[in-house]
Scaffold this active site. Structure first.
Site, PDB file in Angstrom:
ATOM      1  N   THR A  50      -1.120   7.827   9.987  1.00 17.38           N
ATOM      2  CA  THR A  50      -1.066   7.514  11.415  1.00 17.38           C
ATOM      3  C   THR A  50      -2.110   8.334  12.173  1.00 17.38           C
ATOM      4  OG1 THR A  50       1.294   7.026  11.232  1.00 17.38           O
ATOM      5  CG2 THR A  50       0.437   7.453  13.440  1.00 17.38           C
TER       6      THR A  50
ATOM      7  N   TRP B 275       0.910   7.915  17.689  1.00 14.93           N
ATOM      8  CA  TRP B 275       1.943   6.903  17.435  1.00 14.93           C
ATOM      9  C   TRP B 275       2.273   6.165  18.726  1.00 14.93           C
ATOM     10  CZ3 TRP B 275       6.543   4.917  18.835  1.00 14.93           C
ATOM     11  CH2 TRP B 275       7.222   4.112  17.914  1.00 14.93           C
TER      12      TRP B 275
ATOM     13  N   LYS C  40       9.072   4.668   0.852  1.00 16.87           N
ATOM     14  CA  LYS C  40       8.134   4.670   1.976  1.00 16.87           C
ATOM     15  C   LYS C  40       8.323   3.499   2.934  1.00 16.87           C
ATOM     16  CE  LYS C  40       4.040   6.373   1.557  1.00 16.87           C
ATOM     17  NZ  LYS C  40       2.632   6.644   1.192  1.00 16.87           N
TER      18      LYS C  40
ATOM     19  N   LYS D 112       0.315  11.485   8.262  1.00 10.68           N
ATOM     20  CA  LYS D 112      -1.108  11.685   7.969  1.00 10.68           C
ATOM     21  C   LYS D 112      -1.930  10.414   8.173  1.00 10.68           C
ATOM     22  CE  LYS D 112      -2.526  12.416   3.649  1.00 10.68           C
ATOM     23  NZ  LYS D 112      -1.159  12.112   3.333  1.00 10.68           N
TER      24      LYS D 112
ATOM     25  N   ARG E 199      -6.601   4.413   1.559  1.00 10.51           N
ATOM     26  CA  ARG E 199      -6.097   3.859   0.305  1.00 10.51           C
ATOM     27  C   ARG E 199      -5.231   2.628   0.576  1.00 10.51           C
ATOM     28  NH1 ARG E 199      -2.749   8.534  -2.121  1.00 10.51           N
ATOM     29  NH2 ARG E 199      -2.332   8.833   0.082  1.00 10.51           N
TER      30      ARG E 199
ATOM     31  N   ALA F 107      -1.819  11.179  -5.100  1.00  9.19           N
ATOM     32  CA  ALA F 107      -2.370  12.524  -5.248  1.00  9.19           C
ATOM     33  C   ALA F 107      -1.493  13.428  -6.086  1.00  9.19           C
ATOM     34  CB  ALA F 107      -2.586  13.151  -3.873  1.00  9.19           C
TER      35      ALA F 107
ATOM     36  N   PHE G 103       6.459  14.139  17.428  1.00 10.69           N
ATOM     37  CA  PHE G 103       7.597  13.261  17.180  1.00 10.69           C
ATOM     38  C   PHE G 103       8.484  13.251  18.423  1.00 10.69           C
ATOM     39  CE2 PHE G 103       6.171  13.016  12.984  1.00 10.69           C
ATOM     40  CZ  PHE G 103       7.022  12.261  12.186  1.00 10.69           C
TER      41      PHE G 103
ATOM     42  N   PHE H 278      -1.006  13.335   0.304  1.00  8.95           N
ATOM     43  CA  PHE H 278      -0.098  14.477   0.363  1.00  8.95           C
ATOM     44  C   PHE H 278      -0.778  15.685   1.015  1.00  8.95           C
ATOM     45  CE2 PHE H 278       1.862  12.087  -3.307  1.00  8.95           C
ATOM     46  CZ  PHE H 278       2.943  11.639  -2.576  1.00  8.95           C
TER      47      PHE H 278
END
Length: 566
Positions: free
Chosen positions: A84, A420, A116, A82, A105, A284, A392, A312
């Site tokens: 990215t 990406w 993470k 998200k 954030r 969140a 991906f 999220f």
């Protein structure tokens, strides 16, 4: 950094290889004068909101602007990307000639060291300097932690020094915090060791991102509003069960003092040169999941297009953005992007993480039930959603085409996102779809009216967003509901603390479950923040570390360069 470490951390390698522009140049591009810039080195700075207002007037009314909210389907261990996508989309608008800013954030150290490993985007769609942002940055989280814990210490000192306000130590509701995932601190006893060591009582720690001080900082409009909100924080109750606030203790001035610099947004840049405001960081799943209102409003005042995100899936971050942040900040999003991946769709379709590398079109299409729920939920707010299918390397062309075809057949706007690998150039189609959504207009409205009461608000969220049949108040919740009504707090918006992995309060229920019961076990009034937290299921406000934390792979090489962040 060793070649092995480099190869294992492509995001960090890309970020470290980039040549960043001086922060003064980024500020000039955003329309921020030098006099309003407080540099923290060459590549990051704070924006002095009071000085900027003095120099430029009301930045909120400086011209036309569009606000894009980025959210996602229910997250899985497979990853959705998200942040990215948010960064890449902002860079795509920049490439399209739009004056753009992105508002994000700040990452929390606890999860970075836990699972993470980093939270600044990825690949060629990152905010930089990546290492600084992921670690201590400009010290905002430390300031929030110290302000929170100073407040807690002053409350305990008041009790120790005679307890003039008659505070009942058994009915405290303000906890200390630390920016570490530390399960050992969830429940403890303080004040042991005799009369000079304090009054013994049960206590516990939350993680910084769950602190009410964090929520307040992210919803305050200015330093005056910050002080007023802090004064309204309820720290506990008297022996007569009357609320005691920070204002009653007369310590709001000292706590505001500790936050006087933290309230100013932080300015950095994306790899594509787009000015980025990274400020505040409530989760969140246990808080309201949005960056600061000051940063978002500043970005809106300085740009044609502001791209921001909520944590999220849309059931958590987006709902809270639209029902809490937008309500208090008078914000109106012009479009909402819902990020999805083939990998996540396949997991929601029943595929184990270990098997995601194999092509499985039926499972991906089965998982669209989850994505459909999120997209349809956004429409309940009168907003037009756009699906960003984040590519991906393991995705096959057939899988991507199948999902995009599903979106088209069902009347949903969708575009492939390859940010990406390509940065902003990988989101050109997505940006076009978002701009088309702008033209569709919309009739944004909140999902519920808080004036109808917490029970009604929770029922609306549970049935309309989660697909639940009903809400059940268990344990402390029933008594807390009476307390809310007694004190006139039951007309505040609701911030649901719930697992991010499912529409239900059971993280194992993937896909789009319906007809379940939302179990509310506690209701915690956050009067300074301006909402009531509803704790559901097994959600914790102090996470724990996994068996193999990301910290095990982190370090610094002989040249002082970080490795292991991603």
């Amino acid at each position: 950094m060793s070649p092995a470490a480099q190869s294992e951390n492509p995001d960090l390698k890309i970020a470290q290889a980039a040549t960043l522009e001086p922060i003064g140049d980024i500020a000039a591009r955003a329309g921020i004068p030098d006099e309003a810039l407080i540099p923290y080195g060459r590549t990051k700075a704070k924006v002095d909101l009071r000085e900027l207002a003095r120099l430029r007037g009301d930045v909120e009314d400086s011209g036309e602007h569009r606000l894009v909210l980025v959210t996602a389907m229910s997250p899985t261990p497979a990853g959705e990307g998200k942040s990215t996508t948010t960064v890449g989309l902002a860079d795509a608008f920049t490439l399209a000639g739009k004056r753009t800013m992105v508002a994000l954030r700040e990452p929390a150290l606890g999860p970075i060291m836990g699972i993470k490993g980093g939270a600044t985007g990825g690949g060629y769609a990152q905010v930089v300097p990546m290492e600084d942002i992921n670690l201590h940055f400009t010290g905002d989280f430390h300031a929030i932690q110290i302000a929170n814990n100073t407040l807690a210490a002053l409350v305990d000192n008041h009790i120790q020094q005679g307890n003039e306000l008659n505070i009942d130590p058994r009915r405290m509701q303000f906890k200390r915090v630390v920016d570490v995932n530390d399960r050992a601190l969830r429940s403890l006893v303080i004040g042991l060791g005799g009369p000079t060591q304090g009054v013994p009582r049960e206590d516990g720690f939350d993680i910084v991102v769950a602190s009410e001080i964090m929520a307040i900082l992210c919803l305050a409009t200015d330093i005056h509003d910050l002080r007023q909100r802090i004064a309204s924080v309820v720290v506990g109750f008297t022996y007569d069960r009357e609320p005691v606030t920070v204002g009653d203790l007369k310590i709001e001035g000292a706590i505001t003092l500790l936050l006087k610099n933290a309230i100013d947004p932080n300015l950095v840049q994306t790899l594509g040169g787009t000015p980025a405001l990274v400020h505040g960081g409530p989760f969140a799943n246990i808080a309201h999941g949005c960056n600061s209102l000051t940063a978002t409003r500043l970005a809106l005042g300085l740009s044609e297009v502001t791209v921001t995100e909520a944590g999220f899936g849309s059931d958590l971050g987006a709902e809270k953005f639209l029902d809490i942040k937008a309500r208090y900040g008078n914000l109106k999003p012009d479009a909402v992007v819902v990020v999805a991946t083939v990998r996540a769709l396949k997991m929601h379709g029943g595929v184990a993480k270990a098997d995601l590398g194999a092509e499985d079109i039926p499972a991906a299409l089965e998982g669209t039930a989850n994505l459909r729920r999120h997209v349809e939920n956004i429409r309940k707010f009168g907003l037009e959603p756009v699906i960003a299918l984040n590519r991906f390397p393991s995705d096959t062309e057939a899988e991507l085409e199948a999902v995009l075809g599903w979106a088209k057949d069902n009347g949903f706007r969708a575009a492939l996102s390859e940010v990406w690998a390509k940065g902003g150039a990988g989101a050109e189609d997505l940006a076009e779809q978002v701009m088309a959504a702008f033209d569709d207009g919309g009739d944004f409205h909140h999902l519920y009216d808080p004036a109808e009461g917490v029970e009604a608000s929770l029922t609306t969220i549970a049935t309309q967003i989660y697909g639940a049949e009903r809400v059940e108040f268990e344990g402390k919740a029933a008594a807390k509901l009476r307390t809310l009504k007694k004190n006139g707090w039951d007309t505040l918006p609701v911030c649901v603390a719930k697992t991010q992995y499912s529409f239900s309060d059971d993280p194992a229920k993937l896909g789009a479950p319906s007809g379940h019961v939302l179990h509310v076990r506690d209701l915690v009034p956050k009067i300074g923040a301006g909402f009531v937290v509803a704790l559901t299921g097994e959600i914790m406000t102090m996470p724990g570390l996994p068996k193999e934390p990301a910290a095990l792979r982190m370090g610094v090489d002989e040249d002082g360069n970080a490795f292991g962040l991603f």
